[in-house]
Design an enzyme around this catalytic site. Structure first.
Site, PDB file in Angstrom:
ATOM      1  N   HIS A   1      21.606   7.680 -15.179  1.00  0.00           N
ATOM      2  CA  HIS A   1      20.161   7.564 -15.305  1.00  0.00           C
ATOM      3  C   HIS A   1      19.746   6.235 -15.935  1.00  0.00           C
ATOM      4  O   HIS A   1      18.635   5.763 -15.699  1.00  0.00           O
ATOM      5  CB  HIS A   1      19.602   8.736 -16.108  1.00  0.00           C
ATOM      6  CG  HIS A   1      19.539  10.003 -15.324  1.00  0.00           C
ATOM      7  ND1 HIS A   1      18.569  10.965 -15.525  1.00  0.00           N
ATOM      8  CD2 HIS A   1      20.320  10.479 -14.326  1.00  0.00           C
ATOM      9  CE1 HIS A   1      18.757  11.972 -14.689  1.00  0.00           C
ATOM     10  NE2 HIS A   1      19.828  11.697 -13.956  1.00  0.00           N
TER      11      HIS A   1
ATOM     12  N   HIS B   1      28.163  15.150  -8.720  1.00  0.00           N
ATOM     13  CA  HIS B   1      28.062  16.607  -8.854  1.00  0.00           C
ATOM     14  C   HIS B   1      29.421  17.296  -8.838  1.00  0.00           C
ATOM     15  O   HIS B   1      29.490  18.529  -8.854  1.00  0.00           O
ATOM     16  CB  HIS B   1      27.155  17.164  -7.767  1.00  0.00           C
ATOM     17  CG  HIS B   1      25.713  16.806  -7.953  1.00  0.00           C
ATOM     18  ND1 HIS B   1      24.718  17.186  -7.085  1.00  0.00           N
ATOM     19  CD2 HIS B   1      25.093  16.081  -8.928  1.00  0.00           C
ATOM     20  CE1 HIS B   1      23.553  16.717  -7.509  1.00  0.00           C
ATOM     21  NE2 HIS B   1      23.757  16.042  -8.629  1.00  0.00           N
TER      22      HIS B   1
END
Length: 771
Positions: free
Chosen positions: A110, A289
């Protein structure tokens, strides 16, 4: 004369403690209180933003050499400290599965994921995740805890390790301890020291109040044109994120509608705007993920405000969860893990995504998510309670990879070749976390991966010859003058080559001579440079041909040197002898090493320095003025307000307009480095009138006679209409301004020519660091 005696024994006869004897006993504001200038005059050009994050904000001062300090760190020891921390846990924020790795990957991702190709802003380069607004975006929920957990390591290594480098390196270490062979790590990111109050993150406005609400923070209505899936569906430039306050896309689908194909459409636009192709996009999503879990145990309305709005006693931490951390953690509202082994690098994410059919369900927080229809599908262990397990989870943005035909092809490729997937994710992660670092000369540390084959690094080959020296430079100057090219043409061409630089992601600049390559050679704003470049090629061929001393001059060097020749002659003709610095060593790159699509994003739609505004500007930027784009460009060139003013005044005197027109050229001595631009602009005997209804062009007339003298654009008049810029112009318009002007112009000219020369040892970028 009467006098009054105050009875000090009677407290009613004199003011109470803290009261003023003449009233004014109520305090309504202090330094920095609202309302302020932007509230009273919202359309005022915010020139002061050019000084944002300047040296005055930096506690380390101008002499601190971060590169030397970082290089002195024992990187193996630092990584050992990080990896030891990753497999520990603290009670106030316990790690999932006994491993902080997944949490730190998210923090690093992020931090880097704000990058966007349109203007190069965002990215991990300055550690802006520590400041508003990014620190308090909904999508960054609990990244404040990740950084706080790293505080002891940051303190141990002090200023030799920036937060920006630490966050990325921690992400790398997290991948390594879970089994992924990383592609490399380069240090060299310099921390910002104040919040970014300038970068445009979207047109949406979040009303003051309870901004912890998902509906309030995740908003997309104003940034999109058309409907998802239609041909005209388009995201506003320069944005990349599909929603306000998100890094990429809403994991529940557009408008949280659970539509996988609609989600895929948003993913493709968003990741493309972040300079990733389809294969890199799938690798990043599937690879990221493979680790950790999503958190959604508590409804969003029960979570406290973000760090920037939290109470003082929270000490910079936000999103207070009344139920605590650990098993009750809440971030994006989706709950669960993608794989049965969330702390191991494997292909289970893709295997499960394609092996099972998935049905929609809801998290404890009420968010839409997906679970396998098959009750015998593998389960994932609870992150904190030993012996408990849960069904696997997928987000709508995961199902999108299976539904979209092109993404599905990439997934199937990776399903059949785990080694290819591993390499693709490693390289995509490296690109993600290093995309805004610029040329390889800025990369620090023993793990920096330097390959000329990485096209996104805008590679420039190493020189296969010796650079020119003083004697050769003198000969080349004479050869340039002998071409008969005008001062205006030479200055325009050199500035056009150098002005593509943008400090946001360290791309562009004169090095490489990409002005002579597609796409830059074909831009309308550069058309005037084409014959100049061809003439300079002739000078280069004549100089390089048949030399036996091993010295050569590159076209990139020659273009810059030609500009120096022009400025020296223009100063001399103004009566001031000036030597313009010239540092050889630029190298010409090739068309094959130039990513045309990625460089097309550098094409300006408005460039005030060359008085250029695209014909379609009004339609493309209905809410922006040319002067706002001018300010934007000045920031990308790291200019201060005085540097902006003096550079523009000099370019107008030289007539560096893109089309050679006389707009803003307020002089009858074109090509002479005079202060006529400033003198004319501030002359009270002259008045300006609109030349068109839209107010984009103007005529300068004599106040008394009404006789027209000059023509101009908004990019000229702004230096007389804006108070801050006009006062700087006044400093050069006076009788003592000429020599100061020439000296200052030469200094700023050299600064712009050298902005991309990170290959020059000891070179330091001047001016405030771009956001």
């Amino acid at each position: 004369m009467s006098t009054t005696t105050i009875d000090k024994t009677n407290t009613d006869s004199y003011p109470m403690a803290g009261q003023c004897p003449f009233g004014g006993d109520r305090i309504g504001g202090a330094f920095g209180s609202r309302p302020a200038l932007e509230n009273w005059y919202p359309h005022r050009l915010r020139v002061e933003l050019l000084h944002q994050n300047g040296l005055a904000a930096d506690p380390l001062g101008p002499d601190f050499d971060y590169a030397a300090a970082f290089q002195a760190i024992d990187l193996d020891a630092l990584k050992g400290d990080i990896k030891q921390f990753l497999t520990s846990s603290v009670s106030w924020w316990p790690s999932d599965y006994g491993n902080y790795g997944p949490q730190m990957i998210r923090m690093a991702w992020h931090s880097a994921g704000t990058y966007r190709i349109a203007d190069g802003r965002g990215g991990a380069g300055t550690g802006m995740q520590r400041f508003a607004p990014i620190s308090s975006w909904w999508d960054n929920g609990n990244t404040d805890k990740s950084r706080r957990l790293l505080q002891p390591i940051k303190h141990k290594y002090g200023n030799a390790l920036s937060w920006a480098d630490l966050m990325v390196l921690t992400g790398n270490c997290a991948l390594e301890i879970m089994g992924l062979p990383t592609y490399g790590f380069a240090g060299g990111r310099l921390d910002a020291w104040e919040a970014d109050d300038a970068t445009y993150w979207g047109p949406e406005v979040v009303e003051m109040g309870s901004v912890s609400s998902f509906d309030e923070m995740v908003n997309r209505d104003k940034r999109w044109r058309g409907k998802n899936g239609d041909a005209e569906y388009d995201l506003e430039n320069p944005l990349a994120a599909s929603h306000q306050a998100l890094i990429y896309v809403n994991p529940e689908g557009p408008y949280a509608n659970g539509d996988p194909q609609g989600s895929a459409n948003d993913i493709r636009v968003t990741f493309t705007r972040m300079a990733m192709n389809d294969e890199e996009t799938v690798a990043l999503i599937a690879g990221g993920h493979a680790f950790g879990k999503s958190h959604g145990m508590v409804p969003a309305k029960e979570i406290g405000p973000p760090p920037e709005m939290a109470p003082m006693e929270a000490m910079g931490l936000g999103w207070h969860n009344p139920k605590g951390a650990g098993k009750d953690t809440m971030t994006n509202g989706i709950e669960g893990s993608w794989t049965p082994d969330p702390t191991k690098w494997d292909n289970a994410y893709l295997e499960n995504l394609f092996k099972f059919d998935w049905e929609q369900t809801k998290s404890p927080a009420g968010a839409l998510q997906w679970t396998p229809k098959d009750p015998n599908a593998p389960r994932t262990p609870d992150a904190h309670v030993v012996g408990q397990s849960h069904p696997l989870m997928m987000m709508t943005s995961d199902i999108a990879l299976k539904v979209d035909p092109e993404y599905r092809k990439v997934c199937e490729k990776f399903l059949g070749d785990f080694d290819a997937f591993t390499q693709a994710f490693s390289k995509a992660w490296y690109k993600l976390t290093h995309r805004d670092m610029g040329p390889k000369h800025r990369y620090l540390g023993p793990e920096a991966t330097i390959e000329d084959g990485l096209l996104w690094q805008d590679p420039i080959p190493d020189a296969a010859y010796a650079p020119v020296g003083e004697a050769e430079i003198a000969d080349l100057k004479q050869a340039i003058l002998a071409t008969g090219l005008s001062v205006s043409d030479l200055a325009f061409t050199a500035f056009s080559a150098a002005s593509t630089y943008r400090d946001s992601d360290k791309r562009g600049g004169a090095n490489g001579a990409r002005l002579a390559l597609a796409p830059q050679k074909d831009w309308a704003v550069n058309r005037r440079a084409v014959p100049v470049v061809e003439a300079l090629r002739g000078v280069m061929s004549g100089f390089n041909g048949g030399r036996g001393d091993g010295k050569q001059v590159s076209l990139a060097d020659l273009i810059v040197l030609a500009g120096c020749v022009a400025v020296e002659k223009a100063a001399r003709d103004a009566g001031v002898e000036a030597r313009v610095p010239f540092t050889p060593g630029r190298v010409d790159t090739t068309q094959a090493l130039t990513d045309v699509e990625m460089f097309t994003w550098l094409k300006p739609v408005a460039d005030g320095f060359r008085n250029y505004v695209d014909d379609g500007f009004a339609a493309m930027a209905p809410r922006l003025s040319p002067e706002e784009m001018f300010l934007d460009k000045a920031n990308l060139l790291t200019l201060t307000a005085p540097e902006w003013v003096v550079l523009t005044g000099g370019l107008r005197a030289l007539n560096a307009n893109h089309d050679g027109s006389t707009r803003g050229v307020f002089t009858d001595r074109v090509g002479v480095l005079t202060t006529d631009f400033f003198r004319t602009l501030t002359d009270t005997n002259l008045v300006w009138e609109k030349a068109d209804a839209a107010g984009t062009s103007f005529a300068l007339k004599d106040r008394e006679s009404g006789q027209a003298k000059y023509e101009a654009t908004r990019n000229d008049l702004v230096f007389g209409s804006n108070a801050q810029l006009r006062n700087i112009a006044d400093a050069y318009a006076g009788s003592d301004g000429q020599r100061r002007f020439v000296a200052d112009f030469v200094r700023v000219w050299d600064k712009v020519m050298m902005l991309d020369r990170y290959d020059v040892k000891g070179h330091r970028r001047q001016g405030p660091m771009a956001a």
